[in-house]
Design a protein around this motif. Structure first.
Motif, short mmCIF file in Angstrom:
data_model
loop_
_atom_site.label_atom_id
_atom_site.label_comp_id
_atom_site.label_asym_id
_atom_site.label_seq_id
_atom_site.Cartn_x
_atom_site.Cartn_y
_atom_site.Cartn_z
N SER A 217 -24.52 32.56 32.33
CA SER A 217 -24.83 32.36 31.18
C SER A 217 -23.60 32.41 30.55
O SER A 217 -22.84 34.16 30.74
N LEU A 218 -23.02 32.88 29.34
CA LEU A 218 -22.09 33.11 28.30
C LEU A 218 -22.37 35.10 28.18
O LEU A 218 -21.48 35.48 28.36
N MET A 236 -24.48 46.98 21.72
CA MET A 236 -23.71 45.85 22.16
C MET A 236 -24.86 44.54 23.43
O MET A 236 -24.32 43.97 22.97
N LYS A 237 -25.93 45.37 23.29
CA LYS A 237 -26.28 44.50 24.50
C LYS A 237 -27.47 43.67 23.40
O LYS A 237 -27.42 42.90 23.69
N ALA A 241 -27.32 39.94 23.26
CA ALA A 241 -28.44 38.93 23.33
C ALA A 241 -28.71 37.77 22.10
O ALA A 241 -29.05 37.40 21.89
N ASN A 242 -27.90 38.23 21.13
CA ASN A 242 -27.66 37.12 19.64
C ASN A 242 -26.81 36.06 19.48
O ASN A 242 -26.48 36.89 18.19
N LEU A 243 -25.68 36.09 20.46
CA LEU A 243 -24.67 35.21 20.25
C LEU A 243 -24.81 33.98 19.17
O LEU A 243 -23.97 33.75 18.30
N GLU A 244 -25.79 34.04 19.15
CA GLU A 244 -26.82 32.63 17.64
C GLU A 244 -26.02 32.74 16.67
O GLU A 244 -25.67 32.31 15.60
N MET A 268 -17.85 46.37 17.01
CA MET A 268 -18.16 45.57 17.94
C MET A 268 -17.44 44.40 18.45
O MET A 268 -17.32 43.49 19.70
N LEU A 269 -17.39 43.18 17.21
CA LEU A 269 -16.61 42.22 17.49
C LEU A 269 -15.63 41.90 18.05
O LEU A 269 -15.28 41.44 18.10
N ALA A 270 -14.51 43.41 17.29
CA ALA A 270 -13.01 42.62 17.98
C ALA A 270 -13.44 43.29 19.69
O ALA A 270 -12.35 42.39 20.59
N GLU A 271 -14.46 44.02 20.49
CA GLU A 271 -14.15 43.90 21.33
C GLU A 271 -14.93 42.68 22.33
O GLU A 271 -14.32 42.36 23.35
N ILE A 272 -15.29 41.72 21.09
CA ILE A 272 -16.12 40.91 21.71
C ILE A 272 -14.94 39.58 21.71
O ILE A 272 -14.86 39.40 23.00
#
Length: 507
Positions: A217-218, A236-237, A241-244, A268-272
């Motif tokens: 999965s993504l 970060m976990k 787990a809450n990408l929606e 954290m968003l920048a790392e994603i």
């Protein structure tokens, strides 16, 4: 009532599509690549057709312009010119190529000697056109596929033959993005092993490079990449787990779930964003064809626009009249003569169709340039509404012909390369009753308004409608929402959340 047979004369009209007419219509809508393929097939079927390759180091051939230009139709003159060039120019060019092999050594010609010189001249591929046919892609190494890349790592990662077999089965289940689409239970049953062994081998395969391969999965793909960077901490976990929620830009809920402040969340968003959601695509072997512009537009000396056909996109086909005359004289029966006559007729029709195709494309492109002159001068904001009927009426053609000409054809302009269909846009009425606006220009204006908005003043669709009306554009709110969604721009609520999070991190 008596029944009797009698003769009657009736006059009627009907449109008959001859094979030649159907071929001409088909040629109009072919792309440059498709046209080359079609001509190759015709040359293979028709012995009287041949390609007229441009002569190396010769002056460029005239490019078809407004009135068009054609090669001389006299095949004897062309044949004599080709023979004369081969006898004189090729010999001279071969001699100069020998002299320039070692330009820093003036005595190289004496050391080479006449024998080696003659061998060089007679060697295949050492003619004046050798450099013309050289293609670097022919010498490039074959692209490494995802299966090859994973197979190399399997060979070095597993010692046991059973584990290598399981890993190979898992690799066969990878899709082009690098995700594992196969079911581990089915693999275990097919190989006659237990599920634990398959899961153990899968865990090892998920450590392959690039990180993220063999994910199901993504979220798992991103987690594997974060773990490889040693950045998969508890916060970060929860985020992964809450990408929606991340897709909805609900940053308040993410801060609450992750237990972080705005600054940490933005980091954290920048790392994603730095991760690769499809790591297997770097090994995609699909080759993309470069766009070859069919028409070139450049400023003319008198301030107008010069519209020319691209010489590289023009097929050069000749009818070999000399060969036809020689073979016709040796024909043994009427069937052979009929075959040669049919080949000549088809060859002549093809050359005329190609010439007519070129003239039609040039005529349509010239009218488009005339209609969109303001776009070429000032940019997309001045793109005029245009439809096929307007162009067709201006040049005296049918709409269907213009539609075929503009399909998959490209124009090189000072502002970039555009498909001809790009210049045909819907009309949006003006608020003050003036000239209508192009839908593409309105999209660009909406994009600019959203890019310039401030965090404390995020524009809603209704506000954008009011601003556009102030600019003289009468557009409905649902139209603004449709254009915004087509440009993948989120709603004002989502943009406000993101801008607040980014501004909070900046403070």
């Amino acid at each position: 009532m008596a029944l009797a047979a009698k003769l009657q004369l009736r006059q009627s009209q009907s449109l008959v599509m001859t094979p030649q007419l159907m071929q001409s219509i088909r040629l109009l809508q072919l792309t440059h690549v498709e046209l080359d393929r079609f001509i190759d097939e015709e040359i293979e079927r028709n012995p009287l057709l041949e390609r007229a390759d441009p002569q190396p180091d010769a002056p460029g051939e005239p490019v078809l312009q407004e009135e068009g230009s054609r090669k001389p139709s006299n095949a004897d003159e062309w044949f004599e010119a080709e023979t004369a060039w081969s006898a004189e120019a090729i010999s001279e060019k071969l001699d100069s190529s020998l002299e320039n092999l070692f330009p820093d050594d003036p005595g190289v010609n004496e050391r080479v000697g006449p024998d080696l010189s003659q061998q060089w001249k007679s060697a295949p591929g050492n003619g004046s056109g050798a450099s013309e046919g050289f293609d670097m892609e022919d010498m490039a190494a074959a692209a490494v596929t995802l299966r090859d890349h994973v197979g190399e790592q399997i060979a070095f990662s597993f010692v046991d033959a059973g584990d290598r077999l399981i890993a190979a089965e898992l690799a066969d289940g990878l899709d082009e993005a690098g995700y594992l689409s196969a079911d581990t239970g089915e693999i275990a049953d097919r190989l006659g092993t237990d599920l634990a062994s398959v899961e153990r081998v899968l865990a090892s395969c998920r450590g392959f490079e690039p990180a993220g391969l063999f994910a199901s999965s993504l979220a798992e793909c991103l987690s594997l990449q974060l773990a490889a960077r040693n950045r998969l901490d508890p916060a970060m976990k929860v985020l992964v787990a809450n990408l929606e929620l991340l897709a909805k830009r609900d940053f308040q809920a993410l801060k609450r779930l992750c237990g972080v402040d705005e600054e940490d969340l933005v980091d954290m968003l920048a790392e994603i964003r730095a991760l690769d959601p499809r790591p297997g695509l770097v090994f995609s072997s699909g080759a993309s064809d470069a766009i070859v512009a069919d028409v070139e537009v450049r400023p003319a000396a008198d301030g107008s626009w010069a519209v020319e056909l691209n010489a590289d996109a023009l097929p050069r086909v000749l009818v070999d009249q000399v060969y036809f005359a020689r073979v016709l004289g040796q024909a043994r029966n009427q069937g052979e003569k009929d075959f040669l006559s049919e080949c000549l007729q088809n060859a002549n029709w093809l050359t005329r169709s190609l010439d007519q195709r070129a003239k039609t494309i040039l005529k349509v492109a010239s009218e488009i340039v005339r209609q969109q002159d303001a776009f070429l001068v000032h940019g997309v904001r001045h793109l005029r509404p245009l439809n096929l009927k307007t162009v067709a009426d201006a040049i005296g053609m049918h709409e269907s012909t213009v539609s075929r000409v503009t399909a998959n054809k490209y124009m090189l302009t000072p502002r970039g390369v555009f498909e001809l269909r790009y210049f045909f846009t819907a009309s949006i009425a003006a608020a003050d009753g003036g000239a209508a606006h192009s839908s593409e220009a309105v999209r660009d204006r909406i994009r600019q308004l959203i890019e310039e908005e401030k965090v404390e003043d995020v524009l809603s669709d209704d506000t954008i409608v009011d601003l556009l009306k102030g600019d003289g554009v009468d557009v409905a709110r649902r139209t603004v929402a449709k254009y915004r969604e087509a440009m993948n721009i989120p709603s004002s609520v989502q943009r406000r959340r993101e801008k607040r999070a980014l501004s909070g991190a900046g403070r």
